[in-house]
Design an enzyme around this catalytic site. Structure first.
Site, PDB file in Angstrom:
ATOM      1  CB  CYS A   1      -0.520 -13.512  -2.763  1.00 34.79           C
ATOM      2  SG  CYS A   1       0.577 -13.840  -1.370  1.00 34.79           S
TER       3      CYS A   1
ATOM      4  CG  HIS B   1       0.747  -8.723  -3.000  1.00 36.59           C
ATOM      5  ND1 HIS B   1      -0.508  -8.972  -2.512  1.00 36.59           N
ATOM      6  CD2 HIS B   1       1.567  -9.596  -2.366  1.00 36.59           C
ATOM      7  CE1 HIS B   1      -0.460  -9.937  -1.617  1.00 36.59           C
ATOM      8  NE2 HIS B   1       0.784 -10.338  -1.503  1.00 36.59           N
TER       9      HIS B   1
ATOM     10  CD  GLU C   1      -2.418  -6.604  -4.233  1.00 41.95           C
ATOM     11  OE1 GLU C   1      -2.040  -7.134  -5.291  1.00 41.95           O
ATOM     12  OE2 GLU C   1      -2.285  -7.144  -3.124  1.00 41.95           O
TER      13      GLU C   1
END
Lengths: 362, 1067
Positions: A256, A340, A342
């Protein structure tokens, strides 16, 4: 039922949306953005990338499953959140569920926001608000409760990363730590906990350092530049550090804001998107393949693809608007993504990128 | 990528419980996609009422049974290079697998497009499925058989308590139970092993959440989940029987994405290409889960997901089957983004099933693991309370929302919550009204508390409104009520009580408009407004402050859809609506569709210029009318629901197109219509309206029994009946509950032994432009929806036809009909009586249009828009015959008596064409699942009259060397007439050889059982025979005329004689 406290959202273009308060009764201002994710408000609200922003959720029914406990894991990280506090300035929704239902819920969304002194308003036509933001671009705005007016505040003019980063380094050691265990530097520009969790569960130790920290004296195998709020160009010191790391050919991965910082360090340029990407359904095509991944995103700035230097290439591209979603060096282990991997909140389809990065650690 | 040149698409045949209109939608989309790519298409589907079997949808259309026999014949004739199996439900899938297994596909070099047969087998075969999923460590709901107590306990420990112990091979779950620990299980097993030597142990999942994901995968391994859905009713109730919301409401991020990740992993591992559905049981107290099943094809859920998200799943699935990648396909809603994404919703969608259980005798109302519902509705809004109330109104069962209805709920609430019936959600509301705690309702029903809290909000608002009058109700309360989906009617009832509904609801409407409380139009755009969308897919909500669209169209026409499919109104009306929209488009009108049935083609957003997925209540239609200010509104295409709005809309100065609502009322109102008939000299059966039992009896005795009774006030599910004597009459009128001045019953002389004939026609300014006359095979007394129809008529006197035409002309002219109408007649020795007249399109319009090859709806729509083509149409002198046969779903309805009567019971229909009636009739019977008997036939030919009527037929059977078995009476009768049969004992005799044993052992290939009377409670014996025939899937004939025609047909034709000819080939 009829004793609802009036509240309103005022945008810098003068438009006003009337609603009711369901959280802290204080007026705030910030940059108004919208997110189209349908689940994950506990995760989103604690995502440091939202620092300084008033968040409008387009999914209308919010608060359904309450807020989970403040339990921590054995690394001292909150299990159920992405940082240890709520980062948004205020929350704007359509329908609020004061009665929630979930086995792991401890309190309602309203109670939680109140604890953190964050206002929340509901009964807003969030679709109309979203359309306005889409057409006119992200705007400044304020939530006004009890007619207590506040001044508009532009979070883009201050160093937001500084506000969300940590003060001093700290280390998270994975469960099976041994002499061969790899260590990565996590440059915390407002990192989500799940980035740390993603490394720990892959048996990699994490040294989390402040965004402007000179980490070159630490013992480490690679660098992860985290997500974070605001304009990447403000993180001058971080960019310097990354340049240095690249020069030393240390494996780098960015997420990001980290994608934008790596790009800037590599001589490319960034710009502000009209209204950003904040959602859990952004399709990103891996360059040169027909493989497309559904990703979570939360960013207002992006990398200019055509500003990439010769040795670099786009890695992922958004097939909706063709914006850059990741870059990588043609030969060296430098890579970053705008989305993202994650997740939290959002789809976990790209978590494998952590594995790919870890393989590149020397 | 090798592009196929000619693709065979299999449809799903007739609509039946568990397989309904959703496959007309998916098949139509697949054909549309193939056509876009210039691929030649061949469709096999005997369902003549569907949109996919319309002209131009496929290059070749075969109205033939979807069985390997006929499909292979079509293959031999057409030589397709590929086949699509995923768009015609389980029928197409099963047929495809069989074609594969028999080597037919290989033999003819046909490639299966999309998901391959082996993959289909991996999902369909439980054993293979479990094995496949275990390969990737995914948990599956499964059971293990044990044969002693120790083994049972060991297995239970493995799969963890609580467990369910099921006695293998026990009917109706007898002896099954739940054990929470070892001790309980020991007791249960000890009992169980005393009468069975095998017990199945499985994890008890009752009360777990039921969650579904719709998954799409392309051959490049891109895999996305388009929509997830959560069942309001937890595990234990079939998802087709559950109230379902989209997206899930009670899942956290981690739960949502855990299940999503598993879904993608499973679908990749299985290797599905196209669309599929995965269902989970999900523990409400942890993140534990079990996969229940995967459907490797388009399904009811995928149709729902399509309409819920705006993502055209079937169209995309067809593209993927052709080998495209998701990244290459455009998002057809936004037109700027791609199909490779997961829709973000900014609204909530609810689906509620529609049942019609009241229509069946002896059926159980309990809902559970098997499907019984016949249709569904979908509502869109921005609050759960709102969508729930909207959807309950859409059901059309006399509910005005969750509250303010007058249904009599004589229920034991605790029992109902625990053992749900079709009225479960009302029981929840009742419980809240009776101050049950949410905790208690949850513990009884296992419905997630989140839903219960929301339902409580509705009750709270109801109670609040009751405190006020129209003059005092606070604005904020009125707004809240509208936001929670209260209708003006509900609010009026709370403010004014049960009187003057119409004027009071208009007062509420007036008040809220004065206070600026109005609904706003929102778009469904798949991306929650993130990108500008050109979508015309709309809904209305009070949870908003601005319209998404502007209303500047001066040339628009609204068409009202058909609403929820139910017995008596299904896909045929959707066909009418869609064709009306097409006709309007051709006349350059902008078309606006209003409908709320997710199973329809009319709610495909690319059919019309604007689609309002909305209620068809008076209030909502008027809301849309006022916003759109159209040229007019067409109410005559969607069946009775829109038709009922004619007068009310007219009274509010809405322009109803076609026949004047005043004349619609003249036809609908019995008194007015009767007077008109008298004036025109048209005969009709004697009738009377009675508000007391005595006057009813007096009438019945005067005109002589039997009489047909029809209560004018009917609560969800009509209660028409035939009475043969005073005793019958008494009983029915008591059952009809509420006979009074306000709710009189209509009693009609019931004429037996007469033919029934129908006319479907279109008029322009009172003059008939086109008509088609069909005759019923069955004598009058069988509901026209259950009758076998023949077009053009083969057994009707020319004079009768002429008379019918004359009557239709008179009525058309007297009522100045402009548009479609349908009349039904009974004819006995050339005496014609009118029994029905509807100034709207009818169930048989698609049949009439497709058999005669003149689109009646096109002509009707043109007429209504003032265009008269003044052409002559031949609909009588055809060189072929069309026969429409009903499809029954009795096998799905446990206990229901499979017998025909004045109440309609069929759930669907087919129609086939033939060179003569025998061929068309036989094809259509085979298309509804009938089989030509091999050798053994059981005869029970009913009362003496039908015994005599069928004597010739029995002789034919005998001459064809069938083994004939008969019940005692039939045996005697046939013996006296020189026909030898073997007698079998009645079920009640409990003696062998018995009928039931023969049925069970499948020693009978066909059962002919003619009931003794129409409506009387049948003798248990006859009922048992019919029921068992259905349960064991043995063809059953219960009507004398039908039986006769069947026997004649099989005596003349063998299956090989049935010609394989496409629709266009008949001319």
């Amino acid at each position: 039922m009829l004793l609802k406290k009036n509240a309103k959202l005022v945008l810098e273009d003068g438009s006003i949306f009337y609603g009711h308060s369901f959280a802290s009764d204080i007026s705030v201002s910030g940059e108004v953005v919208f997110s189209t994710g349908m689940v994950g408000y506990p995760e989103s609200l604690t995502d440091p990338s939202y620092k300084g922003q008033i968040l409008c959720l387009t999914y209308p029914l919010i608060g359904n499953y309450g807020i989970p406990s403040n339990d921590t894991d054995n690394h001292g990280l909150l299990k159920n959140f992405e940082s240890d506090k709520i980062h948004i300035q205020g929350l704007v929704i359509s329908d609020y569920s004061s009665d929630y239902s979930h086995w792991n819920a401890k309190k309602s969304l309203g109670e939680w926001l109140k604890e953190h002194n964050i206002p929340g308003i509901f009964d807003i036509d969030t679709r109309e608000l979203t359309k306005k933001l889409r057409e006119k671009g992200t705007m400044l705005g304020k939530i006004v409760i009890n007619d207590e007016d506040v001044k508009l505040y532009d979070p883009n003019k201050i160093d937001l990363v500084k506000e969300v980063s940590i003060n001093k380094p700290c280390k998270y050691t994975c469960k099976n730590n041994n002499a061969d265990t790899k260590n990565i530097i996590l440059i915390d520009c407002g990192a989500k906990y799940n980035i740390i969790r993603c490394f720990l569960k892959r048996n990699v130790n994490v040294i989390r350092v402040p965004y402007d920290y000179d980490f070159f004296n630490e013992k480490f195998d690679g660098i992860l530049i985290s997500n974070g709020p605001g304009n990447p160009k403000m993180c001058k010191k971080t960019i310097e550090n990354i340049k240095k790391a690249i020069k030393q050919e240390i494996p780098v991965m960015g997420i990001c804001l980290g994608n934008q910082l790596l790009a800037l360090a590599a001589g490319a340029d960034t710009y502000k998107l009209k209204y950003g990407h904040r959602s859990q359904n952004q399709p990103c095509l891996m360059q040169g393949t027909k493989r497309c991944f559904i990703t979570t995103q939360n960013h207002g700035f992006a990398v200019k693809t055509n500003s990439l230097q010769e040795d670099w290439e786009p890695w992922f591209t958004n097939i909706n608007d063709n914006t850059n979603e990741g870059i990588k060096h043609k030969t060296k282990p430098f890579m970053s993504v705008q989305f993202h991997p994650e997740a939290a909140a959002g789809p976990v389809d790209t978590e494998f990128l952590f594995d790919e990065f870890i393989e590149k650690l020397k | 990528m090798k592009k196929p040149k000619k693709v065979l698409v299999l449809g799903s045949g007739s609509l039946k419980i568990g397989e309904a209109g959703e496959f007309d939608y998916s098949g139509s989309q697949a054909l549309k996609c193939l056509r876009e790519h210039g691929i030649t298409t061949v469709l096999v589907n005997p369902n003549i009422a569907t949109n996919q079997t319309s002209k131009g949808m496929a290059d070749k259309i075969y109205f033939l049974p979807i069985t390997t026999y006929f499909v292979e014949k079509v293959i031999k004739k057409e030589h397709p290079d590929s086949i699509m199996l995923a768009f015609g439900g389980q029928t197409a899938l099963n047929c495809g697998v069989e074609l594969h297994d028999k080597g037919i596909l290989k033999k003819h070099n046909i490639e299966v497009l999309g998901t391959q047969v082996q993959v289909i087998k991996d999902t369909e075969d439980r054993h293979l499925f479990v094995k496949k999923l275990e390969e990737i460590d995914v948990k599956v709901a499964k059971s293990k058989a044990v044969s002693n107590i120790d083994e049972g306990i060991k297995v239970a420990k493995e799969i963890k308590f609580p467990v369910m112990a099921r006695i293998a091979y026990a009917l109706g779950g007898r002896g099954s139970g739940i054990a929470n620990n070892e001790k309980e299980l020991k007791e249960l097993l000890a009992k169980g092993f005393s009468y069975s030597n095998q017990i199945l142990i499985e994890r008890f999942l009752g009360g777990w959440k039921e969650i579904e994901y719709e998954v799409v995968r392309d051959k490049y391994d891109n895999c996305i989940t388009v929509c997830n859905m959560e069942n309001f009713d937890p595990m234990g109730i079939h998802t087709g029987e559950s109230i379902v919301v989209a997206p899930s409401q009670t899942l956290t991020n981690s739960e949502y994405h855990k299940l999503r990740e598993i879904a993608i992993r499973v679908i990749r591992h299985l290797g599905i290409v196209g669309e599929c559905n995965i269902q989970y049981a999900f523990d409400p107290h942890s993140e534990d889960y079990r996969v229940i099943e995967v459907n490797a094809r388009l399904s009811r859920s995928s149709a729902l997901a399509s309409k819920a998200t705006g993502y055209p799943l079937a169209f995309i699935a067809a593209k993927l089957a052709l080998g495209y990648s998701l990244t290459e396909i455009d998002n057809s809603i936004t037109k700027t983004t791609k199909a490779c994404f997961e829709p973000a919703l900014d609204y909530i969608v609810i689906k509620i099933p529609r049942w019609d259980l009241e229509k069946f005798r002896k059926v159980s109302f309990q809902i559970g693991s098997e499907m019984k519902s016949v249709g569904e509705v979908m509502a869109i809004g921005r609050k759960f309370e709102e969508v729930l109330q909207k959807a309950l109104r859409m059901l059309g069962i006399g509910l005005h929302g969750l509250v303010c209805h007058t249904l009599k709920l004589d229920m034991d609430i605790d029992y109902e919550l625990k053992n749900p019936t079709d009225k479960r959600v009302l029981a929840v509301a009742e419980a809240i009204k009776k101050n049950y705690s949410i905790e208690k309702i949850y513990s009884l029903s296992k419905i997630d508390k989140w839903f219960l809290y929301k339902i409580k909000n509705i009750i709270d608002t109801e109670n609040e409104i009751k405190k006020y009058k129209i003059t005092s109700i606070p604005k904020e309360l009125l707004r809240l009520a509208k936001q929670q989906g209260f209708s003006d009617f509900q609010i009026a009832r709370l403010l004014f009580g049960n009187k003057n509904y119409e004027s009071n609801l208009l007062k509420v409407r007036q008040l809220r408009k004065e206070q600026d409380i109005v609904p706003y139009t929102k778009q469904i755009d798949t991306l929650a407004a993130e990108y500008p969308a050109k979508t015309n897919y709309l809904y209305l909500t009070y949870n908003g402050s601005r319209d998404d669209v502007i209303f500047d169209n001066k040339n628009a026409v609204i068409v009202l859809g058909s609403g929820a499919y139910r017995i008596g109104s299904s896909v045929e009306f959707d066909w009418c609506c869609v064709n009306s929209v097409f006709a309007l488009k051709n006349l350059n009108y902008n078309t606006i569709m209003i409908n709320y049935n997710p199973e329809t083609v009319s709610t495909d957003y690319d059919i019309c210029d604007r689609l309002y997925f909305e209620e068809m209540t008076f209030e909502r239609v008027l809301d849309i009318y006022e916003k759109e200010n159209p040229q007019g509104i067409i109410i005559s295409m969607g069946g009775q629901i829109p038709n009922n709005l004619a007068m009310r809309l007219h009274n509010q100065q809405a322009k109803v197109l076609g026949t004047s609502p005043l004349n619609i009322d003249n036809a609908e109102n019995r008194h007015k219509f009767s007077k008109l008939c008298d004036k025109l000299g048209i005969d009709q059966p004697q009738w009377a309206e009675s508000s007391t039992i005595d006057s009813a009896k007096e009438f019945a005795n005067r005109v002589k029994y039997p009489v047909l009774i029809r209560p004018s006030y009917v609560l969800s599910g009509a209660a028409m009946a035939v009475a043969f004597d005073d005793e019958d009459l008494n009983r029915y009128l008591k059952k009809a509950a509420d006979v009074s001045k306000e709710h009189p019953v209509v009693i009609t002389k019931f004429i037996t032994g007469a033919k029934e004939i129908e006319i479907d026609a279109v008029s322009f300014n009172g003059e008939i432009s086109i008509y088609a006359i069909s005759e019923h095979v069955e004598n009058a007394g069988v509901h026209s929806g259950d009758a076998t129809m023949v077009l053009p008529p083969q057994f009707t006197y020319i004079e009768t036809i002429r008379k019918i035409k004359e009557i239709a002309k008179k009525i058309s002219s007297a009522l100045s009909i402009t548009g479609p109408f349908n009349m039904q007649f009974i004819a006995k020795s050339n005496e014609i009586k009118v029994i029905e007249c509807n100034l709207r399109s009818s169930r048989s319009f698609p049949f009439a249009s497709k058999v005669t090859k003149h689109n009646f709806i096109d002509i009707a729509t043109k007429s209504m828009m003032g265009v008269n083509e003044d052409k002559k149409y031949n609909t009588l002198d055809l060189d072929y015959v069309g026969v429409k046969a009903p499809q029954f779903s009795f096998s799905r309805l446990h206990g229901a008596d499979p017998v025909l009567g004045v109440e309609m019971a069929s759930t669907g229909e087919v129609a086939c064409l033939g060179n003569n009636i025998d061929e068309a009739f036989l094809k259509s019977l085979l298309a509804v699942g009938f089989k030509i008997p091999d050798k053994n036939i059981l005869l029970s030919t009913g009362p003496i009259k039908s015994k005599a009527y069928l004597l010739e037929s029995m002789k034919i059977l005998k001459s064809m060397n069938f083994n004939l078995y008969a019940t005692k009476g039939t045996f005697d009768f046939l013996k006296n007439n020189g026909i030898e049969t073997k007698t079998l004992h009645w079920p009640s005799e409990k003696k062998e050889p018995s009928i039931l044993t023969y049925l069970k052992e499948k020693k009978i290939d066909l059962v002919i059982n003619i009931p003794k009377s129409f409506e009387d409670e049948e003798l248990e014996n006859d009922y048992l025979i019919r029921r068992r025939a259905v349960d064991f899937n043995i063809p059953l004939l219960t009507n004398p005329q039908n039986t006769k025609l069947f026997i004649e047909s099989i005596s003349k034709l063998k299956i090989e004689d049935l010609e394989i000819k496409e629709w266009e080939g008949y001319d």
